[in-house]
Design a protein around this motif. Structure first.
Motif, PDB file in Angstrom:
ATOM      1  N   GLY A 119      -1.184   0.616  -0.773  1.00  0.00           N
ATOM      2  CA  GLY A 119      -2.316   1.553  -0.777  1.00  0.00           C
ATOM      3  C   GLY A 119      -1.902   2.836  -0.083  1.00  0.00           C
ATOM      4  N   TYR A 141       2.994   6.453   2.682  1.00  0.00           N
ATOM      5  CA  TYR A 141       3.775   7.145   3.718  1.00  0.00           C
ATOM      6  C   TYR A 141       5.131   6.459   3.908  1.00  0.00           C
ATOM      7  CZ  TYR A 141      -0.716   9.207   5.150  1.00  0.00           C
ATOM      8  OH  TYR A 141      -1.911   9.857   5.186  1.00  0.00           O
ATOM      9  N   PHE A 198       4.556  -5.026  -4.446  1.00  0.00           N
ATOM     10  CA  PHE A 198       3.496  -5.767  -5.128  1.00  0.00           C
ATOM     11  C   PHE A 198       2.176  -5.404  -4.468  1.00  0.00           C
ATOM     12  CE2 PHE A 198       0.320  -9.051  -5.359  1.00  0.00           C
ATOM     13  CZ  PHE A 198       0.202  -9.186  -6.732  1.00  0.00           C
ATOM     14  N   SER A 199       1.164  -5.200  -5.307  1.00  0.00           N
ATOM     15  CA  SER A 199      -0.164  -4.959  -4.773  1.00  0.00           C
ATOM     16  C   SER A 199      -1.212  -5.592  -5.680  1.00  0.00           C
ATOM     17  CB  SER A 199      -0.413  -3.455  -4.629  1.00  0.00           C
ATOM     18  OG  SER A 199      -1.405  -3.232  -3.666  1.00  0.00           O
ATOM     19  N   ARG A 200      -2.408  -5.770  -5.117  1.00  0.00           N
ATOM     20  CA  ARG A 200      -3.486  -6.432  -5.868  1.00  0.00           C
ATOM     21  C   ARG A 200      -3.781  -5.694  -7.163  1.00  0.00           C
ATOM     22  NH1 ARG A 200      -8.589  -7.266  -2.221  1.00  0.00           N
ATOM     23  NH2 ARG A 200      -8.565  -4.991  -2.274  1.00  0.00           N
ATOM     24  N   THR A 201      -3.832  -4.368  -7.082  1.00  0.00           N
ATOM     25  CA  THR A 201      -4.119  -3.574  -8.277  1.00  0.00           C
ATOM     26  C   THR A 201      -2.844  -2.852  -8.700  1.00  0.00           C
ATOM     27  OG1 THR A 201      -6.336  -3.248  -7.390  1.00  0.00           O
ATOM     28  CG2 THR A 201      -5.701  -1.839  -9.243  1.00  0.00           C
ATOM     29  N   ALA A 252       1.486  -4.586   4.168  1.00  0.00           N
ATOM     30  CA  ALA A 252       0.708  -3.362   4.430  1.00  0.00           C
ATOM     31  C   ALA A 252      -0.664  -3.436   3.769  1.00  0.00           C
ATOM     32  CB  ALA A 252       1.480  -2.132   3.964  1.00  0.00           C
ATOM     33  N   THR A 253      -1.249  -4.651   3.762  1.00  0.00           N
ATOM     34  CA  THR A 253      -2.642  -4.760   3.328  1.00  0.00           C
ATOM     35  C   THR A 253      -3.526  -4.458   4.531  1.00  0.00           C
ATOM     36  OG1 THR A 253      -2.914  -7.067   3.974  1.00  0.00           O
ATOM     37  CG2 THR A 253      -2.028  -6.656   1.762  1.00  0.00           C
ATOM     38  N   ARG A 254      -4.828  -4.357   4.289  1.00  0.00           N
ATOM     39  CA  ARG A 254      -5.749  -4.271   5.420  1.00  0.00           C
ATOM     40  C   ARG A 254      -5.707  -5.593   6.177  1.00  0.00           C
ATOM     41  NH1 ARG A 254     -10.578  -0.211   4.031  1.00  0.00           N
ATOM     42  NH2 ARG A 254      -9.190   1.334   3.158  1.00  0.00           N
ATOM     43  N   ALA A 303      -3.032 -12.240   0.918  1.00  0.00           N
ATOM     44  CA  ALA A 303      -1.831 -11.612   0.349  1.00  0.00           C
ATOM     45  C   ALA A 303      -0.608 -12.511   0.485  1.00  0.00           C
ATOM     46  CB  ALA A 303      -1.576 -10.272   1.033  1.00  0.00           C
ATOM     47  N   VAL A 342       2.370  -4.557   9.362  1.00  0.00           N
ATOM     48  CA  VAL A 342       1.915  -3.301   9.984  1.00  0.00           C
ATOM     49  C   VAL A 342       0.391  -3.273  10.072  1.00  0.00           C
ATOM     50  CG1 VAL A 342       3.956  -2.002   9.250  1.00  0.00           C
ATOM     51  CG2 VAL A 342       1.913  -2.001   7.785  1.00  0.00           C
ATOM     52  N   ALA A 343      -0.239  -4.424   9.805  1.00  0.00           N
ATOM     53  CA  ALA A 343      -1.706  -4.491   9.816  1.00  0.00           C
ATOM     54  C   ALA A 343      -2.206  -4.499  11.261  1.00  0.00           C
ATOM     55  CB  ALA A 343      -2.170  -5.739   9.080  1.00  0.00           C
ATOM     56  N   ALA A 344      -3.002  -3.510  11.605  1.00  0.00           N
ATOM     57  CA  ALA A 344      -3.471  -3.361  12.989  1.00  0.00           C
ATOM     58  C   ALA A 344      -4.259  -4.594  13.414  1.00  0.00           C
ATOM     59  CB  ALA A 344      -4.332  -2.104  13.099  1.00  0.00           C
TER      60      ALA A 344
HETATM   61  N1  NAP Z   1      -3.558   4.410   7.508  1.00  0.00           N
HETATM   62  C1  NAP Z   1      -2.714   4.527   8.545  1.00  0.00           C
HETATM   63  O1  NAP Z   1      -2.339   5.632   9.001  1.00  0.00           O
HETATM   64  C2  NAP Z   1      -2.155   3.261   9.171  1.00  0.00           C
HETATM   65  C3  NAP Z   1      -1.309   3.347  10.289  1.00  0.00           C
HETATM   66  C4  NAP Z   1      -0.741   2.177  10.797  1.00  0.00           C
HETATM   67  C5  NAP Z   1      -1.043   0.943  10.206  1.00  0.00           C
HETATM   68  N2  NAP Z   1      -1.899   0.914   9.143  1.00  0.00           N
HETATM   69  C6  NAP Z   1      -2.209  -0.381   8.560  1.00  0.00           C
HETATM   70  O2  NAP Z   1      -1.871  -0.341   7.194  1.00  0.00           O
HETATM   71  C7  NAP Z   1      -2.679  -1.290   6.498  1.00  0.00           C
HETATM   72  C8  NAP Z   1      -3.121  -0.701   5.184  1.00  0.00           C
HETATM   73  O3  NAP Z   1      -3.991   0.383   5.406  1.00  0.00           O
HETATM   74  P1  NAP Z   1      -4.345   1.379   4.209  1.00  0.00           P
HETATM   75  O4  NAP Z   1      -5.083   2.502   4.823  1.00  0.00           O
HETATM   76  O5  NAP Z   1      -3.145   1.651   3.403  1.00  0.00           O
HETATM   77  O6  NAP Z   1      -5.349   0.462   3.328  1.00  0.00           O
HETATM   78  P2  NAP Z   1      -5.528   0.510   1.741  1.00  0.00           P
HETATM   79  O7  NAP Z   1      -5.393   1.915   1.241  1.00  0.00           O
HETATM   80  O8  NAP Z   1      -6.774  -0.241   1.439  1.00  0.00           O
HETATM   81  O9  NAP Z   1      -4.263  -0.285   1.162  1.00  0.00           O
HETATM   82  C9  NAP Z   1      -4.158  -1.676   1.256  1.00  0.00           C
HETATM   83  C10 NAP Z   1      -3.572  -2.165  -0.052  1.00  0.00           C
HETATM   84  O10 NAP Z   1      -3.437  -3.591   0.024  1.00  0.00           O
HETATM   85  C11 NAP Z   1      -3.780  -4.111  -1.250  1.00  0.00           C
HETATM   86  N3  NAP Z   1      -4.179  -5.522  -1.165  1.00  0.00           N
HETATM   87  C12 NAP Z   1      -5.348  -6.047  -0.708  1.00  0.00           C
HETATM   88  N4  NAP Z   1      -5.342  -7.388  -0.830  1.00  0.00           N
HETATM   89  C13 NAP Z   1      -4.139  -7.714  -1.367  1.00  0.00           C
HETATM   90  C14 NAP Z   1      -3.550  -8.942  -1.747  1.00  0.00           C
HETATM   91  N5  NAP Z   1      -4.190 -10.110  -1.593  1.00  0.00           N
HETATM   92  N6  NAP Z   1      -2.306  -8.908  -2.278  1.00  0.00           N
HETATM   93  C15 NAP Z   1      -1.645  -7.743  -2.441  1.00  0.00           C
HETATM   94  N7  NAP Z   1      -2.167  -6.547  -2.120  1.00  0.00           N
HETATM   95  C16 NAP Z   1      -3.407  -6.524  -1.587  1.00  0.00           C
HETATM   96  C17 NAP Z   1      -4.931  -3.245  -1.690  1.00  0.00           C
HETATM   97  O11 NAP Z   1      -5.118  -3.398  -3.085  1.00  0.00           O
HETATM   98  P3  NAP Z   1      -6.290  -2.607  -3.899  1.00  0.00           P
HETATM   99  O12 NAP Z   1      -5.622  -1.338  -4.349  1.00  0.00           O
HETATM  100  O13 NAP Z   1      -6.648  -3.538  -4.990  1.00  0.00           O
HETATM  101  O14 NAP Z   1      -7.412  -2.355  -2.914  1.00  0.00           O
HETATM  102  C18 NAP Z   1      -4.448  -1.864  -1.268  1.00  0.00           C
HETATM  103  O15 NAP Z   1      -3.674  -1.265  -2.276  1.00  0.00           O
HETATM  104  C19 NAP Z   1      -3.832  -1.660   7.436  1.00  0.00           C
HETATM  105  O16 NAP Z   1      -3.673  -2.999   7.865  1.00  0.00           O
HETATM  106  C20 NAP Z   1      -3.704  -0.706   8.588  1.00  0.00           C
HETATM  107  O17 NAP Z   1      -4.036  -1.327   9.833  1.00  0.00           O
HETATM  108  C21 NAP Z   1      -2.448   2.033   8.611  1.00  0.00           C
END
Ligand code: NAP
Length: 258
Positions: free
Chosen positions: A11, A16, A33-36, A69-71, A78, A93-95
């Motif tokens: 996602g 990044y 690999f990702s869900r979508t 890197a899922t939520r 995942a 990297v999931a917080a």
């Molecule tokens: N954003 C930041 O700056 C940052 C910094 C450090 C750490 N993080 C961590 O990074 C993680 C992701 O954050 P994000 O902002 O990138 O969230 P996001 O945009 O929702 O991306 C998460 C991705 O995971 C996919 N996913 C969900 N369930 C899955 C499964 N069962 N199998 C495979 N893929 C699956 C989602 O698929 P869909 O497309 O179908 O929803 C989505 O593409 C979080 O845990 C967060 O704590 C983020």
């Protein structure tokens, strides 16, 4: 040999990481690999080092390091049913997802936590790692400087600073630029002055890395001068204490208690 890195969950944040790996120029093969699938393809578009797979098992097979890197709430789903080998390292990297929680899902593989932030895309991220792991470090060093931590408590504090505070700097910069522009300076000039003032102070702190911050402050704040006047006004409004309260609130959220 070309390093192979799997990424599960492609996602916003994975975008990044992919950009950072590509900029690093080490030609790491990214197996995604990702869900979508369509979203993963959009995120990977234009990045020759990234390939999207149809199943998570295909993506991880042959990868030495796998980044999750899922939520946080999606980590279990995942990784469910995947088979890892004992020479693989799974980096979440999931917080807030603890090492225990992760290790329960990764079988024979070694589980580690990491926290890069968005500036990984330009290879400038401070990156937390727990525990130390050579294979994970070698991969993550492409994205910035890696710091190994030893305990979950340290990792929560590090996440508050490197994760949340990093983001919170932008509203602070916005606030300062808006104030400066409101005094009659051009918007773009106000923006540049904010960025360069903060990066100048950071560069000075990096250059004088053995000098305590309080000592740098004392060398700058002449008694009765403008910096002292500004700091007095800030402290009078609860300034610095508000930042530590904010970080405490982040840690409570990471621990699920508030
Ligand atoms: N954003 C930041 O700056 C940052 C910094 C450090 C750490 N993080 C961590 O990074 C993680 C992701 O954050 P994000 O902002 O990138 O969230 P996001 O945009 O929702 O991306 C998460 C991705 O995971 C996919 N996913 C969900 N369930 C899955 C499964 N069962 N199998 C495979 N893929 C699956 C989602 O698929 P869909 O497309 O179908 O929803 C989505 O593409 C979080 O845990 C967060 O704590 C983020």
């Amino acid at each position: 040999m070309t390093p192979r890195v799997g990424i599960i969950g492609v996602g916003h944040f994975a975008g990044y990481l992919i950009a950072g790996f590509e900029n690093a120029g080490e030609m790491t093969a990214l197996r995604l690999f990702s869900r979508t699938r369509e979203r993963a393809e959009r995120v990977a578009a234009g990045h020759a080092i990234a390939e999207v797979f149809n199943s998570p098992q295909e993506a991880i097979d042959g990868a030495t390091v796998i980044v999750v890197a899922t939520r946080p709430a999606d980590v279990e789903a995942a990784l469910a049913g995947l088979t890892f080998s004992k020479d693989q390292v799974v980096v979440s990297v999931a917080a807030g997802v603890t090492l225990d929680r992760l290790q329960r899902l990764t079988g024979e593989a070694t589980a580690v936590r990491a926290l890069p932030v968005a500036c990984a895309a330009i290879n400038k991220s401070p990156i937390l790692l727990m525990p130390e792991n050579a294979a994970a470090r070698a991969v993550l060093e492409q994205l910035g400087r890696v710091y190994a931590l030893r305990t979950e408590k340290q990792f929560d504090a590090g996440t508050a600073l490197v994760g949340a505070f990093y983001a919170m700097i932008f509203p602070l910069m916005d606030h300062l630029a808006t104030w400066t522009a409101a005094q009659g300076l051009d918007d773009q000039l106000a923006r540049s002055l904010v960025v360069e003032t903060i990066s100048g102070a950071s560069a000075m702190a990096e250059h004088a890395r053995n000098v305590p911050f309080q000592e740098i402050w004392s060398s700058l704040a002449v008694p009765g001068g403008i910096s002292e006047r500004g700091m007095d006004a800030l402290e009078g409004a609860g300034g610095l204490a508000a930042w530590s309260s904010a970080l405490d609130a982040v840690v409570r959220k990471l621990r699920g208690d508030g």
